[in-house]
Enzyme design. Structure first.
Site, short mmCIF file in Angstrom:
data_model
loop_
_atom_site.label_atom_id
_atom_site.label_comp_id
_atom_site.label_asym_id
_atom_site.label_seq_id
_atom_site.Cartn_x
_atom_site.Cartn_y
_atom_site.Cartn_z
N GLY A 55 40.61 18.10 -9.78
CA GLY A 55 42.23 18.12 -9.30
C GLY A 55 41.00 19.34 -7.93
O GLY A 55 41.50 19.24 -7.35
N LYS A 115 47.95 5.14 -6.25
CA LYS A 115 49.20 5.33 -5.45
C LYS A 115 48.72 6.10 -3.22
O LYS A 115 47.82 7.05 -3.88
CB LYS A 115 50.47 6.43 -6.01
CG LYS A 115 50.80 5.42 -7.31
CD LYS A 115 52.07 5.93 -7.82
CE LYS A 115 52.74 5.41 -8.75
NZ LYS A 115 53.40 5.49 -9.39
N GLY A 132 38.10 12.04 -11.21
CA GLY A 132 37.56 11.37 -12.69
C GLY A 132 37.15 9.89 -12.43
O GLY A 132 36.55 9.37 -13.53
N ARG A 146 30.10 18.44 -18.85
CA ARG A 146 30.02 19.66 -18.46
C ARG A 146 29.33 20.55 -19.47
O ARG A 146 29.35 21.42 -18.43
CB ARG A 146 31.82 20.15 -19.00
CG ARG A 146 32.62 19.20 -17.27
CD ARG A 146 33.97 18.90 -17.37
NE ARG A 146 34.72 18.87 -16.46
CZ ARG A 146 36.37 18.88 -16.08
NH1 ARG A 146 36.58 19.27 -17.48
NH2 ARG A 146 36.61 18.17 -15.38
#
Length: 414
Positions: free
Chosen positions: A392, A212, A369, A51
């Site tokens: 996110g 999920k 990620g 990053r």
């Protein structure tokens, strides 16, 4: 409060309002740059500087043009308390090494200490101020805290797409206090996602994996109306297999979301989107490295079996889909890639996408990620058209949501 989904035209119209620092004179000006310096640190040392490396081109451009660059960032979750172990000091040191020049560190991000550090900067120099989240006003999106930050600079630049899904003082409120601009990494991320989702070359495939279905329902619901092929992998594929009447044995699945899976499939059919699920799977009765694994058809999954990867027949079929496509969006692995031998399906398909990209036949955009980790493990991350550094924020973009940090740049410039 969840951010609303945007129609494509609305999003495109908003993004056309973004301004960049290419348009302004920065010599002698102080740029407050919201960066994402939230990198892994072990024993006081940065263990993955990816990053940091990605914001360096922008920093060099501004300093070469004579700007004074003040970097603002969060690190960890100190919850408004000063936590020495969450100081940005070691990260500032590492950033200086990467930049090849001294980077001054300020022990606060507001107040007299910050003011003194910023005032001492000369044209073309850089400083990093202490963790924004040491102040409760950051996560509270407090306007007073944003004004205190704004008092330090002339222009605000958000170059942290990976934090743009947070409505915090440094990502949202600050944009209304100063002339606001999108940094080069922010623009890079947005352009890649626009190319893959808003204005793609078709056919378009999306690989969506993960544990999920419950965490990706908004993503799947949005994508079925945008892509031609939706490839579902990971544990979430098991819930879709249950919905199709297959037994998944002892595999991770969400039986209570079977109806939701059927709704997504129905929406896909109406939109002309083909959902691709595994046709053969790799199973084991133990989830550990080197477990006794075997590849079976869907009808042969035993009661004690856990589905941990896709089989070679599935990979071949998915590779054929990618060969037909012009654009690929990838978020999430096909199996439990971190543990041998359950990464082979992900690695093989990742290699196929890399091969097609290098041949100029596919625009490939990946993010999240686990996705980045899987592509790195496969050794192909550098071969993709674009690999996002966001997690996110990348996901929320796929959901069609408005990102407050991006929206503020389109509306907040004073």
């Amino acid at each position: 409060v969840p951010w609303p989904a945007l129609r494509d035209n609305d999003r495109m119209m908003q993004l056309s309002n973004l301004k960049t620092t290419d348009e302004i004179e920065v010599t002698g000006k102080t740029l407050l740059v919201r960066a994402d310096l939230n990198v892994p640190v072990q024993d006081g040392r940065v263990s993955d500087a990816t990053r940091l490396e990605r914001i360096i081109p922008g920093i060099k451009d501004w300093t070469e043009r004579g700007a004074r660059v003040v970097l603002l960032s969060h690190f960890g979750r100190p919850k408004g308390q000063v936590r020495p172990e969450m100081s940005l000091r070691p990260i500032a040191g590492k950033f200086g090494e990467l930049l090849g020049r001294e980077v001054v560190f300020g022990e606060n991000c507001v107040g007299p200490v910050a003011r003194q550090v910023v005032d001492a900067l000369e044209d073309g120099t850089v400083c990093v101020l202490e963790n924004l989240r040491f102040h409760a006003g950051e996560e509270a999106n407090d306007r007073t805290f944003a004004k205190d930050l704004a008092a330090l600079g002339d222009f605000y630049v958000n170059d942290a797409f990976s934090a743009a899904h947070r409505a915090h003082a440094s990502t949202e409120a600050l944009a209304f206090q100063l002339p606001a601009f999108a940094g080069p990494l922010m623009m890079e991320e947005i352009s890649a996602l626009q190319q893959a989702l808003e204005a793609p070359e078709r056919p378009v495939a999306a690989v969506v994996g993960g544990a999920k279905v419950s965490t990706k329902i908004p993503v799947l619901s949005n994508l079925v109306g945008k892509v031609d092929y939706l490839i579902i992998g990971g544990g979430m594929a098991n819930t879709f297999l249950l919905a199709d009447g297959f037994s998944v044995g002892a595999s991770l699945a969400e039986p209570d979301l079977v109806d939701e899976a059927r709704n997504i499939r129905e929406a896909a059919e109406k939109a002309g989107c083909d959902i691709a699920l595994p046709s053969d799977v790799v199973v084991a009765t133990e989830f550990k490295a080197g477990a006794d694994a075997r590849t079976v058809g869907l009808a042969d999954v035993g009661d004690d079996d856990m589905i941990l990867d896709v089989g070679t027949e599935t990979v071949e079929r998915l590779s054929e889909i990618l060969t037909e496509c012009k654009t690929l969006l990838w978020n999430g692995p096909l199996g439990a890639f971190e543990i041998e031998p359950f990464g082979e399906g992900t690695f093989m398909l990742a290699n196929k996408a890399a091969e097609l990209t290098k041949a100029g036949r596919l625009v490939s955009v990946a993010g999240g990620g686990d996705t980045v980790a899987a592509l790195n493990a496969a050794g192909v991350a550098d071969d993709y058209t674009y690999v996002s550094s966001a997690g996110g924020a990348f996901l929320e973009w796929l959901e069609g949501k408005e990102l407050p940090g991006v929206a503020a740049l389109t509306r907040g410039s004073v």
